[in-house]
Scaffold this motif. Structure first.
Motif, mmCIF file in Angstrom:
data_model
loop_
_atom_site.group_PDB
_atom_site.id
_atom_site.type_symbol
_atom_site.label_atom_id
_atom_site.label_comp_id
_atom_site.label_asym_id
_atom_site.label_seq_id
_atom_site.Cartn_x
_atom_site.Cartn_y
_atom_site.Cartn_z
ATOM 1 N N VAL A 24 -6.558 7.374 10.513
ATOM 2 C CA VAL A 24 -5.274 7.841 11.036
ATOM 3 C C VAL A 24 -4.638 8.808 10.038
ATOM 4 C CG1 VAL A 24 -2.945 7.168 11.736
ATOM 5 C CG2 VAL A 24 -4.896 5.692 12.306
ATOM 6 N N VAL A 25 -4.230 9.974 10.537
ATOM 7 C CA VAL A 25 -3.479 10.947 9.749
ATOM 8 C C VAL A 25 -2.086 11.083 10.349
ATOM 9 C CG1 VAL A 25 -3.344 13.325 8.914
ATOM 10 C CG2 VAL A 25 -5.573 12.213 9.148
ATOM 11 N N VAL A 26 -1.062 11.083 9.504
ATOM 12 C CA VAL A 26 0.323 11.211 9.951
ATOM 13 C C VAL A 26 0.973 12.365 9.202
ATOM 14 C CG1 VAL A 26 2.583 10.087 10.108
ATOM 15 C CG2 VAL A 26 0.493 8.736 10.441
ATOM 16 N N ASN A 27 1.560 13.322 9.937
ATOM 17 C CA ASN A 27 2.366 14.349 9.296
ATOM 18 C C ASN A 27 3.763 13.778 9.088
ATOM 19 O OD1 ASN A 27 4.444 16.616 9.295
ATOM 20 N ND2 ASN A 27 2.549 17.743 8.974
ATOM 21 N N ALA A 28 4.242 13.773 7.851
ATOM 22 C CA ALA A 28 5.512 13.102 7.533
ATOM 23 C C ALA A 28 6.450 13.981 6.721
ATOM 24 C CB ALA A 28 5.232 11.795 6.791
ATOM 25 N N GLU A 29 6.381 15.282 6.913
ATOM 26 C CA GLU A 29 7.185 16.161 6.062
ATOM 27 C C GLU A 29 8.672 16.151 6.406
ATOM 28 O OE1 GLU A 29 7.403 20.196 5.942
ATOM 29 O OE2 GLU A 29 7.872 20.397 8.053
ATOM 30 N N ASN A 30 9.047 15.517 7.527
ATOM 31 C CA ASN A 30 10.460 15.399 7.892
ATOM 32 C C ASN A 30 10.933 13.949 7.892
ATOM 33 O OD1 ASN A 30 9.605 17.872 10.231
ATOM 34 N ND2 ASN A 30 10.952 18.276 8.501
ATOM 35 N N ALA A 31 10.170 13.066 7.264
ATOM 36 C CA ALA A 31 10.441 11.636 7.402
ATOM 37 C C ALA A 31 11.677 11.170 6.645
ATOM 38 C CB ALA A 31 9.219 10.829 6.952
ATOM 39 N N LEU B 122 2.154 4.591 4.872
ATOM 40 C CA LEU B 122 0.807 4.144 4.507
ATOM 41 C C LEU B 122 0.626 2.654 4.800
ATOM 42 C CD1 LEU B 122 0.499 6.121 1.165
ATOM 43 C CD2 LEU B 122 -0.846 6.543 3.243
ATOM 44 N N ALA B 123 1.651 1.862 4.521
ATOM 45 C CA ALA B 123 1.573 0.421 4.781
ATOM 46 C C ALA B 123 1.486 0.118 6.277
ATOM 47 C CB ALA B 123 2.782 -0.289 4.174
ATOM 48 N N ALA B 124 2.048 1.007 7.102
ATOM 49 C CA ALA B 124 2.002 0.807 8.553
ATOM 50 C C ALA B 124 0.625 1.080 9.133
ATOM 51 C CB ALA B 124 3.036 1.696 9.230
ATOM 52 N N GLY B 125 -0.239 1.756 8.374
ATOM 53 C CA GLY B 125 -1.596 1.977 8.862
ATOM 54 C C GLY B 125 -2.108 3.391 8.760
ATOM 55 N N ALA B 126 -1.355 4.306 8.154
ATOM 56 C CA ALA B 126 -1.855 5.668 7.941
ATOM 57 C C ALA B 126 -2.882 5.672 6.806
ATOM 58 C CB ALA B 126 -0.711 6.613 7.607
ATOM 59 N N ASP B 127 -3.963 6.396 6.994
ATOM 60 C CA ASP B 127 -4.960 6.570 5.935
ATOM 61 C C ASP B 127 -4.677 7.809 5.105
ATOM 62 O OD1 ASP B 127 -6.960 4.394 6.590
ATOM 63 O OD2 ASP B 127 -6.873 5.456 8.505
ATOM 64 N N CYS B 128 -3.930 8.755 5.689
ATOM 65 C CA CYS B 128 -3.610 10.008 5.015
ATOM 66 C C CYS B 128 -2.292 10.527 5.568
ATOM 67 C CB CYS B 128 -4.731 11.024 5.239
ATOM 68 S SG CYS B 128 -4.374 12.701 4.631
ATOM 69 N N ILE B 129 -1.480 11.124 4.711
ATOM 70 C CA ILE B 129 -0.225 11.763 5.115
ATOM 71 C C ILE B 129 -0.307 13.246 4.768
ATOM 72 C CG2 ILE B 129 2.244 11.959 4.623
ATOM 73 C CD1 ILE B 129 2.263 8.950 4.064
ATOM 74 N N THR B 130 0.029 14.092 5.730
ATOM 75 C CA THR B 130 0.141 15.525 5.451
ATOM 76 C C THR B 130 1.615 15.913 5.406
ATOM 77 O OG1 THR B 130 -0.139 16.002 7.820
ATOM 78 C CG2 THR B 130 -2.090 16.145 6.413
ATOM 79 N N LEU B 131 1.896 17.014 4.731
ATOM 80 C CA LEU B 131 3.280 17.467 4.551
ATOM 81 C C LEU B 131 3.490 18.785 5.286
ATOM 82 C CD1 LEU B 131 3.686 16.416 0.811
ATOM 83 C CD2 LEU B 131 4.578 15.240 2.826
ATOM 84 N N GLY B 132 4.013 19.824 4.626
ATOM 85 C CA GLY B 132 4.282 21.086 5.300
ATOM 86 C C GLY B 132 5.172 21.969 4.454
ATOM 87 N N ASP B 133 5.964 22.841 5.106
ATOM 88 C CA ASP B 133 6.792 23.760 4.343
ATOM 89 C C ASP B 133 7.951 23.060 3.647
ATOM 90 O OD1 ASP B 133 7.557 23.521 7.160
ATOM 91 O OD2 ASP B 133 9.191 24.896 6.705
ATOM 92 N N HIS B 134 8.253 21.823 4.056
ATOM 93 C CA HIS B 134 9.280 21.022 3.375
ATOM 94 C C HIS B 134 8.650 20.015 2.404
ATOM 95 C CE1 HIS B 134 12.609 22.569 5.741
ATOM 96 N NE2 HIS B 134 11.927 22.344 6.852
ATOM 97 N N ALA B 135 7.431 20.294 1.965
ATOM 98 C CA ALA B 135 6.668 19.326 1.165
ATOM 99 C C ALA B 135 7.454 18.763 -0.013
ATOM 100 C CB ALA B 135 5.377 19.978 0.663
#
Length: 273
Positions: free
Chosen positions: A34-41, A56-69
């Motif tokens: 599972v990949v989750v984009n979380a740059e606005n979290a 990550l604890a909820a089950g994401a294996d990887c988090i991606t960011l973005g221009d707000h990294a």
């Protein structure tokens, strides 16, 4: 392999939806990665270390960011200690962290994840995403080092996302757009086997203006003036993303379906055969 990508997590509402729904989705869809984009979290702008740990604890294996990294300054240090968080490949060259990485998946399989920023209509002059992804994908070819590859294209322009999808076709299992927060209806498998969707949509409250409370954005459009801060909407969130099944030997997508769960949008949840 069974893969899930979830679009931009927006504020508290988005984080709550991920925490509530992702564990069940992992079991129900028998997900391998599972990949989750979380740059606005975090407050709609960036990601804090604590909120990264929650996702990550909820089950994401990887988090991606973005221009707000790095809007949350602590991410500058946190990303150096947490390899499961990726910033864009073509961000500032001095930026900490990595923009692509090969991850372990069940059964000894490997998943390559990369993210690139688009340049069209974006505020900053980022490096070329085409050459950045070309170089990254060559390090983990499908059927070689990687059993699957996921590319997050964080971009504003639809045309640029589509072009990058075709650029990566045959070298990625899934190419999916983020950043514009609205799920598109073009989920498909391209000619050389890459699953594609122009935008995954956001994990956030859709009774909003792309995740922000409606009043301030509407006021700015109507008056041209800033009256207050943008604040994330806090109503029930819809979880949005893309589900993909791939062939382990070739990395080609065999099945691709949109996912929408909870909140205000009509639900679309893949079935498992």
């Amino acid at each position: 392999m069974r893969l899930l990508f979830l679009g931009d997590v927006m504020g508290r509402a988005g984080r709550a939806a991920v925490a509530a729904e992702l564990p069940g989705l992992r079991a129900r869809l028998r997900l391998d990665f599972v990949v989750v984009n979380a740059e606005n979290a975090t407050g709609g702008m960036g990601l804090s270390g604590a909120h990264a740990a929650e996702i990550l604890a909820a089950g994401a294996d990887c988090i991606t960011l973005g221009d707000h990294a790095f809007d949350q300054r602590e991410m500058l240090a946190f990303i150096e200690t947490e390899p499961r968080v990726l910033r864009p490949l073509n961000y500032a060259r001095a930026a900490p962290g990595a923009g692509a990485r090969l991850f372990d998946a069940p059964g000894g399989r490997k998943v390559f994840v990369a993210q690139a920023l688009g340049r069209v209509f974006m505020k900053q002059p980022f490096d070329d995403p085409f050459s950045a992804l070309d170089a990254a994908l060559k390090t983990a070819p499908l059927g070689g080092r990687a059993n699957a590859a996921i590319v997050d294209v964080h971009a504003e322009a639809t045309s640029e996302k589509v072009a990058l999808g075709h650029w990566c076709d045959g070298r990625a299992s899934l190419v999916v757009g983020t950043h514009t927060h609205i799920p598109t209806a073009d989920t498909q498998i391209l000619g050389r086997g890459a699953a594609y969707q122009t935008d995954a949509g956001m994990c956030g409250d859709y009774d909003s203006v792309i995740g922000m409370d409606k009043l301030e954005p509407i006021s700015r459009f109507v008056t041209g003036m800033t009256r207050g801060r943008f604040e994330p909407a806090t109503g029930p969130a819809t979880l949005c993303g893309v589900y993909v099944e791939t062939d382990d030997a070739t990395g080609r997508a065999l099945r691709a379906e949109p996912l929408r769960l909870g909140g205000r949008l009509p639900e679309v949840v893949p079935g498992v055969e």
